[in-house]
Design a protein around this motif. Structure first.
Motif, PDB file in Angstrom:
ATOM      1  N   THR A  61      -6.240   2.525   6.328  1.00 57.37           N
ATOM      2  CA  THR A  61      -6.988   0.953   7.459  1.00 57.37           C
ATOM      3  C   THR A  61      -6.261   0.953   8.199  1.00 57.37           C
ATOM      4  O   THR A  61      -5.062   1.218   7.874  1.00 57.37           O
ATOM      5  CB  THR A  61      -7.947  -0.118   7.114  1.00 57.37           C
ATOM      6  N   LEU A  62      -5.826  -0.376   9.794  1.00 55.75           N
ATOM      7  CA  LEU A  62      -4.744  -0.563  10.264  1.00 55.75           C
ATOM      8  C   LEU A  62      -3.850  -1.337   9.292  1.00 55.75           C
ATOM      9  O   LEU A  62      -2.497  -1.798   8.939  1.00 55.75           O
ATOM     10  CB  LEU A  62      -5.257  -1.439  11.302  1.00 55.75           C
ATOM     11  N   ASP A  63      -5.189  -2.182   8.806  1.00 55.88           N
ATOM     12  CA  ASP A  63      -4.859  -3.451   7.725  1.00 55.88           C
ATOM     13  C   ASP A  63      -3.664  -2.375   6.555  1.00 55.88           C
ATOM     14  O   ASP A  63      -2.609  -3.546   5.812  1.00 55.88           O
ATOM     15  CB  ASP A  63      -5.521  -4.825   6.834  1.00 55.88           C
ATOM     16  N   ASP A  64      -3.691  -1.466   6.042  1.00 55.40           N
ATOM     17  CA  ASP A  64      -3.046  -0.521   5.072  1.00 55.40           C
ATOM     18  C   ASP A  64      -2.131   0.066   5.597  1.00 55.40           C
ATOM     19  O   ASP A  64      -0.623  -0.344   4.979  1.00 55.40           O
ATOM     20  CB  ASP A  64      -4.202   0.393   4.453  1.00 55.40           C
ATOM     21  N   MET A  65      -2.147   0.459   6.331  1.00 55.22           N
ATOM     22  CA  MET A  65      -0.399   0.462   7.504  1.00 55.22           C
ATOM     23  C   MET A  65      -0.008  -0.268   7.890  1.00 55.22           C
ATOM     24  O   MET A  65       1.476  -0.437   8.235  1.00 55.22           O
ATOM     25  CB  MET A  65      -0.997   1.245   9.267  1.00 55.22           C
ATOM     26  N   ILE A  66      -0.369  -1.406   7.966  1.00 49.70           N
ATOM     27  CA  ILE A  66       0.514  -2.506   8.473  1.00 49.70           C
ATOM     28  C   ILE A  66       0.903  -3.407   7.313  1.00 49.70           C
ATOM     29  O   ILE A  66       2.627  -3.156   6.812  1.00 49.70           O
ATOM     30  CB  ILE A  66      -0.083  -4.007   9.056  1.00 49.70           C
ATOM     31  N   HIS A  67       1.316  -2.666   5.467  1.00 48.42           N
ATOM     32  CA  HIS A  67       1.500  -2.866   4.320  1.00 48.42           C
ATOM     33  C   HIS A  67       1.758  -1.213   3.408  1.00 48.42           C
ATOM     34  O   HIS A  67       1.894  -1.967   2.393  1.00 48.42           O
ATOM     35  CB  HIS A  67       0.169  -3.708   3.464  1.00 48.42           C
TER      36      HIS A  67
ATOM     37  N   VAL B 129       0.779   0.373  17.427  1.00 47.68           N
ATOM     38  CA  VAL B 129       2.042   0.631  17.765  1.00 47.68           C
ATOM     39  C   VAL B 129       3.491   0.864  16.615  1.00 47.68           C
ATOM     40  O   VAL B 129       3.698   1.873  15.940  1.00 47.68           O
ATOM     41  CB  VAL B 129       3.144   0.571  18.552  1.00 47.68           C
ATOM     42  N   SER B 130       3.328  -0.151  16.149  1.00 48.95           N
ATOM     43  CA  SER B 130       3.626   0.645  14.478  1.00 48.95           C
ATOM     44  C   SER B 130       3.648   1.299  13.027  1.00 48.95           C
ATOM     45  O   SER B 130       3.793   2.349  12.943  1.00 48.95           O
ATOM     46  CB  SER B 130       3.927  -1.357  13.790  1.00 48.95           C
ATOM     47  N   ALA B 131       1.916   1.150  13.319  1.00 47.81           N
ATOM     48  CA  ALA B 131       1.339   1.826  12.424  1.00 47.81           C
ATOM     49  C   ALA B 131       1.223   3.573  12.849  1.00 47.81           C
ATOM     50  O   ALA B 131       1.528   4.164  11.875  1.00 47.81           O
ATOM     51  CB  ALA B 131      -0.045   1.093  12.211  1.00 47.81           C
ATOM     52  N   ILE B 132       1.238   3.496  14.381  1.00 46.27           N
ATOM     53  CA  ILE B 132       1.135   4.708  14.714  1.00 46.27           C
ATOM     54  C   ILE B 132       2.556   5.557  14.295  1.00 46.27           C
ATOM     55  O   ILE B 132       2.574   6.708  13.911  1.00 46.27           O
ATOM     56  CB  ILE B 132       0.644   4.950  16.199  1.00 46.27           C
ATOM     57  N   GLN B 133       3.699   5.221  14.600  1.00 46.19           N
ATOM     58  CA  GLN B 133       5.219   5.319  13.818  1.00 46.19           C
ATOM     59  C   GLN B 133       4.815   5.829  13.240  1.00 46.19           C
ATOM     60  O   GLN B 133       5.865   6.330  12.572  1.00 46.19           O
ATOM     61  CB  GLN B 133       5.915   4.093  14.822  1.00 46.19           C
ATOM     62  N   LYS B 134       4.526   4.583  12.239  1.00 48.31           N
ATOM     63  CA  LYS B 134       4.460   5.171  10.301  1.00 48.31           C
ATOM     64  C   LYS B 134       4.206   6.131   9.741  1.00 48.31           C
ATOM     65  O   LYS B 134       4.364   6.699   9.315  1.00 48.31           O
ATOM     66  CB  LYS B 134       4.114   4.081   9.442  1.00 48.31           C
ATOM     67  N   ALA B 135       2.561   6.681  10.279  1.00 52.15           N
ATOM     68  CA  ALA B 135       1.812   7.934  10.504  1.00 52.15           C
ATOM     69  C   ALA B 135       2.733   8.771  10.758  1.00 52.15           C
ATOM     70  O   ALA B 135       2.328   9.992  10.289  1.00 52.15           O
ATOM     71  CB  ALA B 135       0.691   7.848  11.047  1.00 52.15           C
ATOM     72  N   LYS B 136       3.332   8.850  11.649  1.00 52.83           N
ATOM     73  CA  LYS B 136       4.209  10.218  12.179  1.00 52.83           C
ATOM     74  C   LYS B 136       5.536  10.533  11.388  1.00 52.83           C
ATOM     75  O   LYS B 136       5.684  11.536  11.260  1.00 52.83           O
ATOM     76  CB  LYS B 136       4.885  10.016  13.827  1.00 52.83           C
TER      77      LYS B 136
ATOM     78  N   VAL C 250      -5.900  10.233   5.272  1.00 51.08           N
ATOM     79  CA  VAL C 250      -5.818  10.439   7.106  1.00 51.08           C
ATOM     80  C   VAL C 250      -5.218   8.597   7.145  1.00 51.08           C
ATOM     81  O   VAL C 250      -6.134   7.663   7.214  1.00 51.08           O
ATOM     82  CB  VAL C 250      -6.884  10.858   7.752  1.00 51.08           C
ATOM     83  N   PHE C 251      -4.888   7.744   8.494  1.00 50.21           N
ATOM     84  CA  PHE C 251      -4.879   7.083   8.757  1.00 50.21           C
ATOM     85  C   PHE C 251      -5.831   6.650  10.077  1.00 50.21           C
ATOM     86  O   PHE C 251      -6.380   7.721  11.003  1.00 50.21           O
ATOM     87  CB  PHE C 251      -3.401   6.805   9.655  1.00 50.21           C
ATOM     88  N   VAL C 252      -7.248   6.085  10.066  1.00 49.52           N
ATOM     89  CA  VAL C 252      -8.512   5.763  10.661  1.00 49.52           C
ATOM     90  C   VAL C 252      -7.763   4.752  11.623  1.00 49.52           C
ATOM     91  O   VAL C 252      -8.387   3.337  11.039  1.00 49.52           O
ATOM     92  CB  VAL C 252      -8.923   5.462   9.371  1.00 49.52           C
ATOM     93  N   LEU C 253      -8.023   5.266  13.150  1.00 49.78           N
ATOM     94  CA  LEU C 253      -7.726   3.583  13.445  1.00 49.78           C
ATOM     95  C   LEU C 253      -9.299   3.048  14.101  1.00 49.78           C
ATOM     96  O   LEU C 253     -10.031   4.204  15.329  1.00 49.78           O
ATOM     97  CB  LEU C 253      -6.717   4.019  14.725  1.00 49.78           C
ATOM     98  N   LYS C 254      -9.826   2.160  14.373  1.00 48.33           N
ATOM     99  CA  LYS C 254     -11.045   1.411  14.862  1.00 48.33           C
ATOM    100  C   LYS C 254     -10.678   0.694  15.796  1.00 48.33           C
ATOM    101  O   LYS C 254     -10.272  -0.737  16.056  1.00 48.33           O
ATOM    102  CB  LYS C 254     -11.964   0.569  13.671  1.00 48.33           C
ATOM    103  N   LEU C 255     -11.296   1.521  17.228  1.00 49.70           N
ATOM    104  CA  LEU C 255     -10.967   0.723  18.477  1.00 49.70           C
ATOM    105  C   LEU C 255     -12.181  -0.143  18.391  1.00 49.70           C
ATOM    106  O   LEU C 255     -12.956   0.257  19.474  1.00 49.70           O
ATOM    107  CB  LEU C 255     -10.552   1.243  19.811  1.00 49.70           C
ATOM    108  N   SER C 256     -12.393  -1.359  17.904  1.00 50.02           N
ATOM    109  CA  SER C 256     -13.126  -2.137  18.191  1.00 50.02           C
ATOM    110  C   SER C 256     -12.728  -4.018  18.338  1.00 50.02           C
ATOM    111  O   SER C 256     -11.658  -3.570  17.860  1.00 50.02           O
ATOM    112  CB  SER C 256     -14.086  -2.053  17.535  1.00 50.02           C
TER     113      SER C 256
ATOM    114  N   VAL D  51       0.901  -1.195   0.347  1.00 50.79           N
ATOM    115  CA  VAL D  51       0.142  -0.067  -0.002  1.00 50.79           C
ATOM    116  C   VAL D  51       1.152   0.781   0.221  1.00 50.79           C
ATOM    117  O   VAL D  51       1.704   1.766   0.817  1.00 50.79           O
ATOM    118  CB  VAL D  51      -0.625   0.238   0.909  1.00 50.79           C
ATOM    119  N   LYS D  52       0.749   2.368  -0.608  1.00 49.40           N
ATOM    120  CA  LYS D  52       0.995   3.644  -1.049  1.00 49.40           C
ATOM    121  C   LYS D  52       0.003   4.263  -0.219  1.00 49.40           C
ATOM    122  O   LYS D  52      -1.508   4.290  -0.717  1.00 49.40           O
ATOM    123  CB  LYS D  52       1.619   3.704  -2.555  1.00 49.40           C
ATOM    124  N   ALA D  53       0.477   5.368   0.673  1.00 48.58           N
ATOM    125  CA  ALA D  53      -0.034   6.743   0.749  1.00 48.58           C
ATOM    126  C   ALA D  53      -0.268   7.371   0.031  1.00 48.58           C
ATOM    127  O   ALA D  53       0.196   7.965  -0.339  1.00 48.58           O
ATOM    128  CB  ALA D  53       0.364   7.273   2.262  1.00 48.58           C
TER     129      ALA D  53
END
Length: 598
Positions: free
Chosen positions: A289-295, A84-91, A48-54, A41-43
């Motif tokens: 999404t979180l899955d997008d951020m992982i990839h 945590v890795s996704a948040i660090q990537k988004a930073k 916007v990184f959407v983090l769903k807490l569910s 995935v490329k940003a």
């Protein structure tokens, strides 16, 4: 007759052809899914990184692949490492402008898990980027995480669950009395209260003390952080929590209490995000999404530098061997973990190891074998422990031999104690059902196990079991004393099965420093005298299609486990604990309660 054979032959041919076509289609589908699962995935600009807490947030999740959706849904489980890795990537990703948190019904496997996500969000904000939170319903732990946001919004028909920490535990002695079942117990440590759920009808004073101490410690830590973010006082938050059942008759009460910035409808929330991004009303918001951020593919490929620091994840209950049957959440299998640590010791590319521990313990025998493997590993290269949500009892045993121990502020640790627990069914089987026992033996205690489980009088057997547990406790004290540079008497003073919050454990030498996983990695590199280094996680997550090919249907943490957790709700933990006891042997080193929070 000719027609019969003709039609039968035609039918058989049709079945064969359909079977071949079906097999071909299945192969094509599986290959397509496999290739699709390895996505990159490329940003896009202005994302916007959407983090769903569910759902459930645990230390790490298994790779169950896209077949999960084909089986009827998703596990709704997220890994702390991925978040945590996704948040660090988004930073560091310049095309990501902010994080939008969608609060909801979310369970965290420990208070420290929620704290680590919140800490990552606070660190993200230091980049100058924004964080907004919106929810239809905030459960308490998810609200704690979302309170780190620049602004917290609530659906106009939503609610915030804000009432402090605590709850009730179940006690089964009354039920077992009616069934004619009595649990025989041998334990060491006045605070080793796991056995009380089957031997008492209420909570002991010692257990009440230790639970109140760590719950108040966690709440005070949370309240201090929330007060700073929400610009209110801790006293205000405590009053709100204490009076929560009487408050919030109106949606505006949440704002007056300082919990939210504004109540609005979802479409209004989208308008706010669009304005923040400078996006027109009719344009779509680029979301990840979180899955997008992982990839997510980094803008610049980072070349691995220096030697390797291995991060070995040890999370879940500690068991002797992995047994077939109904899956539970991830376990630390003693034999496999020992083999993995031996492999890291022999791996010349690995110069230091960080042991990431998130476990309330389990089998005392398996725990000691892992402790031994850690000590052998330490002779070849530095070992630093990073404690997650809980590293107690057997989880502490496998940690205490390391060169250095880090813990999160709200980590639950300690619980240095041993117990043995065996059910006696004589009241049910003999007295109520009329089954009697008789036989012969070559020696006095040849039928030790049968007599303990079904015999009426077994005081000598219980004395033997108590002696076995006493020996295990003495051994535990010696292990901690050796690892932490203390005497056995000093360890005994702070042991006796007592649970400690990390901030208190720091002062009694059970841990060396409060810090994150990243802090532990830096320390490991320092001990190994590495100026440049990179990290690699172990054990590697097995690809879902490898499990499929190998035929491993009963893998912990899989789709089945996620569905089971959803169906059983509050009954999931006690039922899984009962099953895990079969995998831990007689002597156990584990904490007496679940540490999950909502």
């Amino acid at each position: 007759m000719k027609d019969f054979f003709k039609y039968m032959l035609a039918t058989m041919c049709g079945i064969i052809v359909l079977s071949i076509l079906g097999a071909i289609i299945m192969v094509i589908v599986v290959l397509g899914i496999i290739s699709g699962s390895e996505k990159s995935v490329k940003a896009k600009e202005n994302s916007v990184f959407v983090l769903k807490l569910s759902g459930m947030v645990s230390e790490r999740t298994e790779d169950n692949g896209p077949l999960t959706s084909l089986l009827g849904g998703v596990t709704n489980e997220m890994g702390l490492d991925d978040i945590v890795s996704a948040i660090q990537k988004a930073k560091v990703e310049e095309n990501i402008k902010g994080i939008y948190i969608e609060g909801g019904v979310c369970t965290f496997d420990s208070p420290a898990t929620a704290q680590q996500i919140r800490d990552a969000l606070v660190d993200f904000k230091r980049s100058g980027k924004w964080v907004y939170a919106f929810g239809d319903q905030y459960l308490q732990a998810s609200y704690y995480v979302c309170s780190a946001a620049d602004s917290v919004y609530l659906n106009r028909t939503g609610m915030v669950d804000f009432r402090g920490l605590g709850g009730k535990s179940y006690y089964l002695k009354g039920l077992y009395d009616k069934l004619g079942v009595e649990y025989k117990v041998a334990r060491v440590g006045r605070y080793k209260s796991y056995v009380e759920s089957v031997t008492r009808t209420d909570m002991s004073a010692d257990d009440s003390l230790q639970r109140a101490t760590y719950l108040n410690g966690i709440w005070n830590h949370w309240a201090d952080q929330m007060a700073k973010s929400r610009r209110v006082t801790v006293d205000q938050l405590n009053k709100t929590a204490n009076d929560s059942i009487m408050l919030f008759a109106s949606i505006d009460d949440y704002k007056q209490a300082g919990l939210i910035d504004r109540a609005m409808y979802p479409d209004e929330m989208k308008t706010i995000v669009r304005k923040k991004l400078g996006v027109k009303e009719d344009e779509e918001i680029n979301q990840l999404t979180l899955d997008d951020m992982i990839h997510l593919k980094p803008a610049k490929k980072v070349k691995e530098k220096g030697d390797e620091v291995a991060i070995y994840y040890a999370y879940g209950s500690i068991i002797d061997e992995l047994q077939s049957g109904l899956s539970v959440s991830h376990d630390i299998v003693g034999t496999q973990t020992v083999r993995d640590l031996q492999a890291l010791a022999d791996n010349k590319d690995v110069k230091a190891v960080v042991l990431r521990v998130n476990s309330g313990g389990g089998s005392a025998v398996a725990s000691e074998q892992i402790w031994r493997a850690v000590n052998l590993l330490k002779k070849k290269k530095p070992v630093v422990v990073s404690m997650g949500g809980v590293a107690a009892s057997g989880g502490y045993m496998i940690s205490c031999g390391a060169n250095y121990i880090f813990a999160e502020p709200t980590t639950i640790t300690g619980s240095i104690g041993i117990f043995g627990l065996i059910p006696n069914f004589s009241g049910l089987v003999t007295q109520k059902l009329g089954v009697t026992w008789d036989g012969v033996q070559t020696h006095q205690y040849s039928d030790y196990d049968t007599n303990l489980i079904f015999g009426d009088e077994n005081s000598q057997e219980l004395q033997y079991m108590q002696a076995y547990v006493d020996r295990g406790y003495e051994n535990f004290l010696g292990i901690v004393a050796q690892g932490r540079g203390m005497t056995k008497d000093q360890v005994h003073e702070i042991a006796q099965g007592r649970v400690w919050m990390a901030t208190d454990a720091l002062g009694i030498k059970l841990v060396d420093q409060l810090g994150s996983l990243n802090d532990a990695v830096k320390k490991a590199a320092q001990l190994a005298k590495m100026s440049e280094y990179h990290t690699k996680a172990y054990p590697e997550k097995e690809k879902w299609f490898s499990k499929l090919i190998d035929g491993e249907e009963d893998v912990p943490g899989t789709y089945l486990d996620g569905r089971l957790r959803q169906c059983l709700g509050e009954l999931y933990e006690p039922l899984m604990q009962l099953r895990q006891e079969q995998q831990m042997g007689i002597m156990q080193a584990r904490i007496p309660f679940s540490v999950t929070v909502k």
